[in-house]
Design an enzyme around this catalytic site. Structure first.
Site, PDB file in Angstrom:
ATOM      1  N   GLU A  39       0.707  -1.224   0.071  1.00 45.11           N
ATOM      2  CA  GLU A  39       0.057   0.034  -0.204  1.00 45.11           C
ATOM      3  C   GLU A  39       0.924   1.313   0.069  1.00 45.11           C
ATOM      4  O   GLU A  39       0.647   2.316   0.812  1.00 45.11           O
ATOM      5  CB  GLU A  39      -0.858   0.018   1.258  1.00 45.11           C
ATOM      6  N   GLU A  61      -4.070  -8.924  -0.713  1.00 46.44           N
ATOM      7  CA  GLU A  61      -4.612  -8.802   0.812  1.00 46.44           C
ATOM      8  C   GLU A  61      -6.022  -8.860   0.601  1.00 46.44           C
ATOM      9  O   GLU A  61      -6.691  -7.757  -0.259  1.00 46.44           O
ATOM     10  CB  GLU A  61      -3.822  -7.548   1.276  1.00 46.44           C
TER      11      GLU A  61
END
Length: 808
Positions: free
Chosen positions: A415, A491
């Site tokens: 991220e 994820e």
């Protein structure tokens, strides 16, 4: 301070010793201090903070968590675990190097954080990143020949330097490597599969000799042995002027490595001078091929499969960050029994011990590196070091771990905000290129959470494997812009639950919170950015270009107590499929019902102790691989139902939503597709707790049942799950009895954990209440053989139970 005699400390390792080569694990004989005035004796691996106490003051933050979509700052009391990991720590030990060696090197597999290593008062190494392995050549300052050497390590953890609990200390093993002047550089040895089929395989091997003097009559023997120690391939190699050697080995009828058949060969490289062995190195090798493509998705050994993975933080729950082999084996075995075949080391470099276990047990790995690059996610995080250290950190990651067959891809970030920024794609390409240069056999990925931004900048298109965190509803749009023709759920889910806790009415919610700081185990609650497991499976089953997933997370971990970031005393996560003690939540069986194709799953929830809810709607769920089932309440049918592909929660679950509670028994009978009975599962209303019940796990034991044992090595662990039964032997699922623990014999109590994210009882306490009827007591060997006796007492009920654990 106790002296560590190295000869006595010699242990078996990955390297097979020639006459001039020894590896010694420096575990005993360390002294530790927080202020250099008061010292205590410790063993390494060690986490200085895990004993607590829990307190919101340790890393109290006033921040807005951008990853959660927050715009306004608020108090975050448990974000990094509410344990005292911040500050400085000091370690020291004294070693003696035996005669016959002239080169010495220290290998640190991880020290949290910013370790500075000195030997005999001289700095030998500094490394910025606490999660990475690094080497220190201590030859210039070492005293050889039975003389004392003082090793000192200084560590520094800054406030707001982590988004979760990092731990503090030398939390992974330290190894001393002794050789002569001319020796193999262990990180330059690289074995990889070039091709493989059922008939033949080609394995390429590179290595490098570090030479003080060039010996004309020198060379290397490269040998490959099977797991019966039979030689299957060999080659003699000449050594170039630069010390490098390369060869290819042909293996007939190879045993291919996979999660189902984790077969390991043993590669031995022997460096010789004048026909005398000077150094040798042995590494485990798995023969296997990996490939991602638009046509076939992810292939292992030429066969397409969906990745069934989970993300794992590095902490081991009540053991903290201090690495332990038995605890790691327990984690991996429990995940494999669920049907999981891969882990993502989120969000940091893995350890060698963990990768060795994944190699031997059969668990594929996405080996991750960073949680941030230049843009800060927390005030004092890795962004402070990225520009200077990123290349070195990626290099160490790949060189240290590239011989592990379990690793199927490298991850260069999680991220990363730069995914939507100018210049971000260039950084991604640069890091990916380093991985390719050091290891051309594995693809590179990272977890992207801003799909549109990453695609607009070309960030996603640049990756070998485009990994997307959540945003499963954007998959069908994203795939149209990806030239790779596939994507990976790097994820997924982030469903939240507390083991054994159920909330009414049962609703699907992305922001549910409750006064008790718990989440519902009906598995219908998640976060604003995430989703339910059912949503991920729908995409994987309906679209071949979705290559699999890594669920957040396999286990609860310390810190990040979403959705209770602002709630005190919440101090650990709710995301886990298993809780912080390693006990499976209901969700474990939901994943098992989908992933474990070898065994049937029939799991019913909730428990059936609901005094005060008589006559009220109490839905019953069944997690099963069966297509249909029938529910009975006290013998009366509540209907026989089938899974419904069209409904979000009914495609992979069976639900009876209108059941009214009455004490007694609920039973679900599951049926195969042909209508025959698959099996059944029963829940009974329990009476008052009246007896203590225990089950024992010894993850490293070769035996089961009464023959189960732990090693008398001072490191091995037994995990004792403790619960309460009523007078008829029925488990009491709501019991919260306070229990006391005492250990006698050849072991000691290492930790207690009940899985309650709001508990402030120290893991090192000798007493703890049950949570949802259970807790885990961890017992450790003291290094001596013999019996270990664990006594458990309920002082209020005046009952006790003794458990005998064998240590051999």
């Amino acid at each position: 301070m106790k002296k560590a005699l190295l000869i006595a400390a010699m242990v078996a390792s990955q390297v097979a010793m020639a006459q001039q080569h020894k590896e010694l694990t420096l575990s005993k004989g360390w002294a530790f201090s927080r202020d250099k005035s008061q010292w205590e004796q410790v063993s390494v691996p060690h986490d200085w903070a895990i004993a607590g106490p829990f307190d919101k003051k340790w890393d109290l933050q006033w921040v807005a968590i951008e990853q959660n979509g927050e715009k306004e700052k608020s108090e975050k009391s448990g974000r990094s675990g509410a344990l005292p990991w911040i500050g400085e720590g000091y370690y020291k030990t004294t070693i003696t190097i035996p005669k016959g060696y002239s080169h010495a090197e220290l290998l640190f597999d991880g020290a949290m954080s910013e370790p500075t290593v000195t030997v005999n008062g001289q700095q030998a190494a500094y490394w910025a990143y606490g999660y990475n392995a690094f080497r220190a050549d201590i030859t210039p300052m070492a005293r050889f020949g039975d003389k004392e050497n003082i090793i000192e390590v200084h560590l520094k953890n800054m406030e707001e330097s982590s988004r979760w609990y990092p731990g503090g200390g030398i939390y992974r093993p330290v190894t001393l490597i002794l050789t002569g002047d001319n020796h193999l550089d262990q990180w330059e040895t690289f074995a990889r599969t070039i091709s493989a089929s059922k008939d033949t395989a080609t394995v390429a091997v590179d290595a490098k000799i570090v030479r003080k003097d060039i010996i004309k009559n020198s060379g290397a023997e490269v040998e490959l042995f099977d797991n019966s120690n039979q030689l299957v391939a060999a080659s003699h190699c000449n050594i170039g002027q630069d010390g490098k050697l390369s060869t290819k080995l042909t293996v007939r009828k190879p045993h291919l490595w996979s999660p189902e058949t984790p077969y390991l060969y043993r590669l031995k490289i022997t460096y010789k001078e004048n026909r005398t062995a000077v150094d040798a190195q042995t590494v485990n090798v798995g023969i296997r091929t990996i490939r991602f493509s638009a046509e076939k998705g992810f292939e292992l050994n030429g066969k397409t499969r969906k990745i069934k993975g989970v993300c794992l933080h590095h902490d081991l729950g009540p053991l903290g960050a201090a690495e332990n082999k038995a605890a790691l084996i327990r984690q991996i075995k429990m995940m494999k029994e669920m049907g999981c075949d891969a882990i993502r080391t989120a969000h940091n470099m893995p350890s060698k011990m963990q990768m060795d276990i994944c190699d031997s047990l059969g668990m594929m790995v996405m080996a991750e590196s960073f949680d941030m690059w230049i843009y800060k996610k927390c005030k004092n995080g890795y962004a402070r070091f990225f520009k200077e250290w990123a290349d070195k950190d990626i290099t160490n990651l790949v060189k240290h771990h590239r011989n592990h067959p379990a690793i199927i891809m490298w991850s260069i970030g999680n991220e990363i905000p730069e995914q939507g920024m100018k210049g971000g794609t260039d950084i991604a390409k640069h890091l990916q290129d380093i991985c390719h240069k050091l290891d051309p056999t594995r693809p590179v990925t990272q977890g992207m959470d801003r799909a549109e931004a990453a695609i607009k900048t070309g960030f996603a298109q640049a990756m070998d494997v485009p990994g997307f965190n959540y945003r499963v509803h954007k998959y069908t749009t994203s795939i149209k812009s990806l030239p790779q023709g596939f994507l990976l759920g790097s994820e997924t889910a982030s469903t939240v639950s507390s083991r054994g806790v159920y909330k009414f009415p049962v609703v699907i919610s992305d922001n549910a919170t409750y006064p008790d700081g718990q989440c519902s185990s009906y598995d219908t609650e998640y976060c604003s950015w995430s989703n339910l497991p059912d949503d991920d499976w729908k995409m994987q089953d309906d679209y071949s270009w979705v290559t699999g997933e890594f669920v957040w997370t396999g286990y609860d971990y310390l810190g990040e107590p979403t959705p209770y970031d602002t709630y005190w005393p919440s101090r650990s996560s709710y995301f886990g499929i298993c809780d912080l003690a390693g006990l499976p939540k209901d969700r474990y069986y939901l994943y098992r019902s989908k992933w474990n194709t070898k065994e049937h799953t029939i799991h019913v929830l909730p428990h059936w102790n609901w005094q005060g809810r008589e006559g009220q709607v109490t839905p019953v769920y069944c997690y099963t691989d069966a297509p249909e089932a029938e529910l009975f309440v006290n013998g009366k049918s509540q209907g026989r139902i089938k899974k419904n592909k069209k409904e979000r929660l009914d495609r992979y679950r069976l639900r009876w939503n209108d059941v009214k509670y009455e004490p007694g028994e609920i039973k679900v009978v599951a049926y195969n597709a042909d209508g025959t009975v698959m099996g059944e599962c029963t829940r009974k209303t329990a009476g008052k707790p009246s007896e203590i019940a225990c089950t024992i796990e010894c993850p490293q034991s070769k035996y089961d049942g009464d023959d189960m044992e732990i090693k008398a090595d001072g490191n091995d662990l037994a995990f004792v799950t403790v619960s309460m039964n009523d007078k008829d032997g029925n488990p009491c699922p709501t019991a919260n009895n306070e229990l006391w623990f005492e250990v006698k014999g050849n072991g000691y109590l290492e930790a207690l954990c009940n899985g309650d994210a709001t508990s402030l009882v120290s893991f090192k306490s000798d007493h703890m209440p049950l949570f949802s009827g259970q807790l885990v007591a961890i017992v450790k060997s003291n290094g001596k053989a013999g019996n270990i006796i664990l006594k458990i007492t309920d002082k209020k009920l005046k009952i006790s139970k003794e458990v005998i654990i064998k240590s051999r």
